[in-house]
Design an enzyme around this catalytic site. Structure first.
Site, mmCIF file in Angstrom:
data_model
loop_
_atom_site.group_PDB
_atom_site.id
_atom_site.type_symbol
_atom_site.label_atom_id
_atom_site.label_comp_id
_atom_site.label_asym_id
_atom_site.label_seq_id
_atom_site.Cartn_x
_atom_site.Cartn_y
_atom_site.Cartn_z
ATOM 1 C CG ASP A 89 -1.981 -1.051 1.227
ATOM 2 O OD1 ASP A 89 -1.770 -2.110 0.588
ATOM 3 O OD2 ASP A 89 -3.024 -0.842 1.875
ATOM 4 C CE LYS A 151 -5.175 2.047 2.575
ATOM 5 N NZ LYS A 151 -4.013 1.329 3.127
ATOM 6 C CE LYS A 180 -6.683 -1.406 2.746
ATOM 7 N NZ LYS A 180 -5.332 -1.945 3.043
#
Length: 234
Positions: A89, A151, A180
């Site tokens: 991430d 995300k 996400k």
């Protein structure tokens, strides 16, 4: 719907001890979630703790501000791959995005994608600092750079995932790019609402409370009180 397999159990707060990481990995294994998301220094520990459980190991690059050098983000990613991370991430360069420097943002993401060597890369936009047109641009640049997810948040900014942002992000990328939601996902109802809007993965610290609530509903019990908010890291 397998709710547990949509959760990345977050272990990113700076004060966590090694014992806390072990406890978090135990929760992740017992609850059979999708992954843990740990600090870079904990990736190897999590890899060992979760061996054979089916729970993926995720970690972070350029976290939480996104302003480290591209070469540093890439080196961090390579080190995480060596430590056994399955997913990365990364935080894009928020300031360069706000500048409108599309080439910088795209190349920054692409360098991490290359360093990840085929592993899943999720690009954190940190929507709390962005206007809608910047969120759309970030989504498109992440897709162009080869990322697998976009995300919402790190969990350390003033705001986290919102329904409007999930809807906007879903409309801004191709169907194969996943979304996400992170930051403020602390109840089952929040998770289900954002899932209906298009999110397929959720960063959470309230993993046990969410899954306990799901189990209670499946047994036909009345909803329990929502857990208190936790600060930092989803």
């Amino acid at each position: 719907m397998h709710v547990a397999k949509m959760i990345d159990h977050s272990l990113l707060r700076p004060e966590l001890t090694t014992a806390d990481i072990h406890r978090g990995c135990d929760i992740a294994a017992r609850r059979a979630v999708a992954s843990v998301c740990v600090r870079p220094s904990d990736a190897g520990l999590a890899r060992t703790a979760l061996a054979g459980t089916g729970v993926l190991v995720g970690s972070v690059a350029g976290f939480p501000h996104g302003d480290t050098l591209t070469a540093v983000k890439a080196a961090e990613t390579r080190a995480l791959v060596d430590a056994g991370a399955d997913e990365i991430d990364m935080v894009l360069h928020i300031g360069r995005l706000r500048d409108g420097d599309a080439a910088y943002v795209r190349d920054d993401i692409a360098a991490v994608v290359a360093a990840a060597q085929g592993r899943t890369v999720k690009v954190i936009l940190e929507n709390a600092y962005l206007a809608d047109e910047q969120k759309v641009a970030a989504c498109r640049l992440a897709e162009e750079a080869g990322a697998h997810f976009v995300k919402t948040s790190t969990g350390f900014a003033p705001g986290g995932a919102t329904l409007a942002d999930i809807q906007l992000m879903r409309a801004s990328v191709s169907p194969h790019i996943e979304i996400k939601a992170a930051g403020g996902v602390r109840t089952l109802d929040t998770l289900l609402t954002l899932h209906e809007a298009g999110a397929t993965r959720f960063g959470a610290t309230a993993t046990e409370a969410i899954l306990d609530e799901l189990a209670a509903r499946e047994r036909g019990e009345r909803p329990t009180q929502a857990p208190a908010a936790t600060s930092g890291g989803y």
